[in-house]
Scaffold this motif. Sequence first.
Motif, PDB file in Angstrom:
ATOM      1  N   UNK A 120       0.856  -1.199   0.000  1.00 34.68           N
ATOM      2  CA  UNK A 120       0.000   0.000   0.000  1.00 34.68           C
ATOM      3  C   UNK A 120       0.887   1.243   0.000  1.00 34.68           C
ATOM      4  N   UNK A 121       0.502   2.232  -0.771  1.00 28.62           N
ATOM      5  CA  UNK A 121       1.166   3.532  -0.761  1.00 28.62           C
ATOM      6  C   UNK A 121       0.117   4.602  -0.552  1.00 28.62           C
ATOM      7  N   UNK A 122       0.483   5.666   0.145  1.00 29.92           N
ATOM      8  CA  UNK A 122      -0.502   6.703   0.383  1.00 29.92           C
ATOM      9  C   UNK A 122       0.097   7.972   0.940  1.00 29.92           C
ATOM     10  N   UNK A 133       1.650  17.251   4.281  1.00 28.81           N
ATOM     11  CA  UNK A 133       1.482  15.926   3.680  1.00 28.81           C
ATOM     12  C   UNK A 133       2.769  15.132   3.854  1.00 28.81           C
ATOM     13  N   UNK A 134       2.620  13.843   4.142  1.00 27.12           N
ATOM     14  CA  UNK A 134       3.773  12.959   4.265  1.00 27.12           C
ATOM     15  C   UNK A 134       3.428  11.633   3.609  1.00 27.12           C
ATOM     16  N   UNK A 135       4.226  11.228   2.635  1.00 28.87           N
ATOM     17  CA  UNK A 135       3.993   9.957   1.936  1.00 28.87           C
ATOM     18  C   UNK A 135       4.341   8.790   2.848  1.00 28.87           C
ATOM     19  N   UNK A 136       3.633   7.679   2.664  1.00 31.83           N
ATOM     20  CA  UNK A 136       3.948   6.468   3.416  1.00 31.83           C
ATOM     21  C   UNK A 136       3.809   5.250   2.512  1.00 31.83           C
ATOM     22  N   UNK A 137       4.461   4.189   2.917  1.00 29.47           N
ATOM     23  CA  UNK A 137       4.340   2.897   2.253  1.00 29.47           C
ATOM     24  C   UNK A 137       4.147   1.827   3.311  1.00 29.47           C
ATOM     25  N   UNK A 154     -10.220 -10.735  10.293  1.00 26.14           N
ATOM     26  CA  UNK A 154      -8.902 -10.811   9.667  1.00 26.14           C
ATOM     27  C   UNK A 154      -7.870 -10.363  10.702  1.00 26.14           C
ATOM     28  N   UNK A 155      -6.806 -11.127  10.846  1.00 23.53           N
ATOM     29  CA  UNK A 155      -5.708 -10.800  11.762  1.00 23.53           C
ATOM     30  C   UNK A 155      -4.400 -10.851  10.989  1.00 23.53           C
ATOM     31  N   UNK A 156      -3.486  -9.957  11.336  1.00 16.40           N
ATOM     32  CA  UNK A 156      -2.199  -9.967  10.650  1.00 16.40           C
ATOM     33  C   UNK A 156      -1.262  -8.924  11.188  1.00 16.40           C
ATOM     34  N   UNK A 157      -0.295  -8.582  10.385  1.00 13.44           N
ATOM     35  CA  UNK A 157       0.701  -7.587  10.759  1.00 13.44           C
ATOM     36  C   UNK A 157       1.257  -6.922   9.527  1.00 13.44           C
ATOM     37  N   UNK A 158       2.032  -5.887   9.781  1.00 16.11           N
ATOM     38  CA  UNK A 158       2.620  -5.169   8.664  1.00 16.11           C
ATOM     39  C   UNK A 158       3.750  -4.279   9.123  1.00 16.11           C
ATOM     40  N   UNK A 159       4.315  -3.579   8.162  1.00 16.10           N
ATOM     41  CA  UNK A 159       5.356  -2.602   8.422  1.00 16.10           C
ATOM     42  C   UNK A 159       5.024  -1.330   7.671  1.00 16.10           C
ATOM     43  N   UNK A 160       5.230  -0.184   8.318  1.00 14.96           N
ATOM     44  CA  UNK A 160       4.904   1.117   7.725  1.00 14.96           C
ATOM     45  C   UNK A 160       6.156   1.976   7.677  1.00 14.96           C
TER      46      UNK A 160
END
Length: 139
Positions: free
Chosen positions: A33-35, A77-81, A94-100
């Motif tokens: 995801x990008x935003x 504004x700050x971009x993130x991935x 739904x269960x899970x994890x991620x990195x930002x």
Amino acid sequence: MLEGNGARSEGVWGAEAGLGYEITAGGFSLRPVGGVFVYQGNDDRYVSDTFNNGQTRCRDTTNGQFADDRLCDDTALKAYGKLEASYTFAGSIELGGGGRYDGGEVRPYGLVSFPIAPRFRIHGNVGEEFIAVGLRGAF
């Protein structure tokens, strides 16, 4: 997929809007995801002054002169991935994890989501210096 969140990142409240791609197989999902994170910045150079007659004007604090009103809007504004991995139990939770990553370092987080319509889910993310709650749509 699209996501919209209310979020707090590194001590600052704001909103996130993201666009990603979901790869799903047998209940497992992987989502890059990008935003952009939209928040109130901290530029103290320009301030809004309200006068006795109720009129408000933007003023430059370095010289005291009036300035264009748009300069008093500290929206930043700050971009993130993000990269998320999760498992959905029989079409429900739904269960899970991620990195930002938002320019500083990759911050790990946990995620949970619940379906509210066939292609929409309410989701939440919680991690170090990061929390978000919002809506995700798959298209």
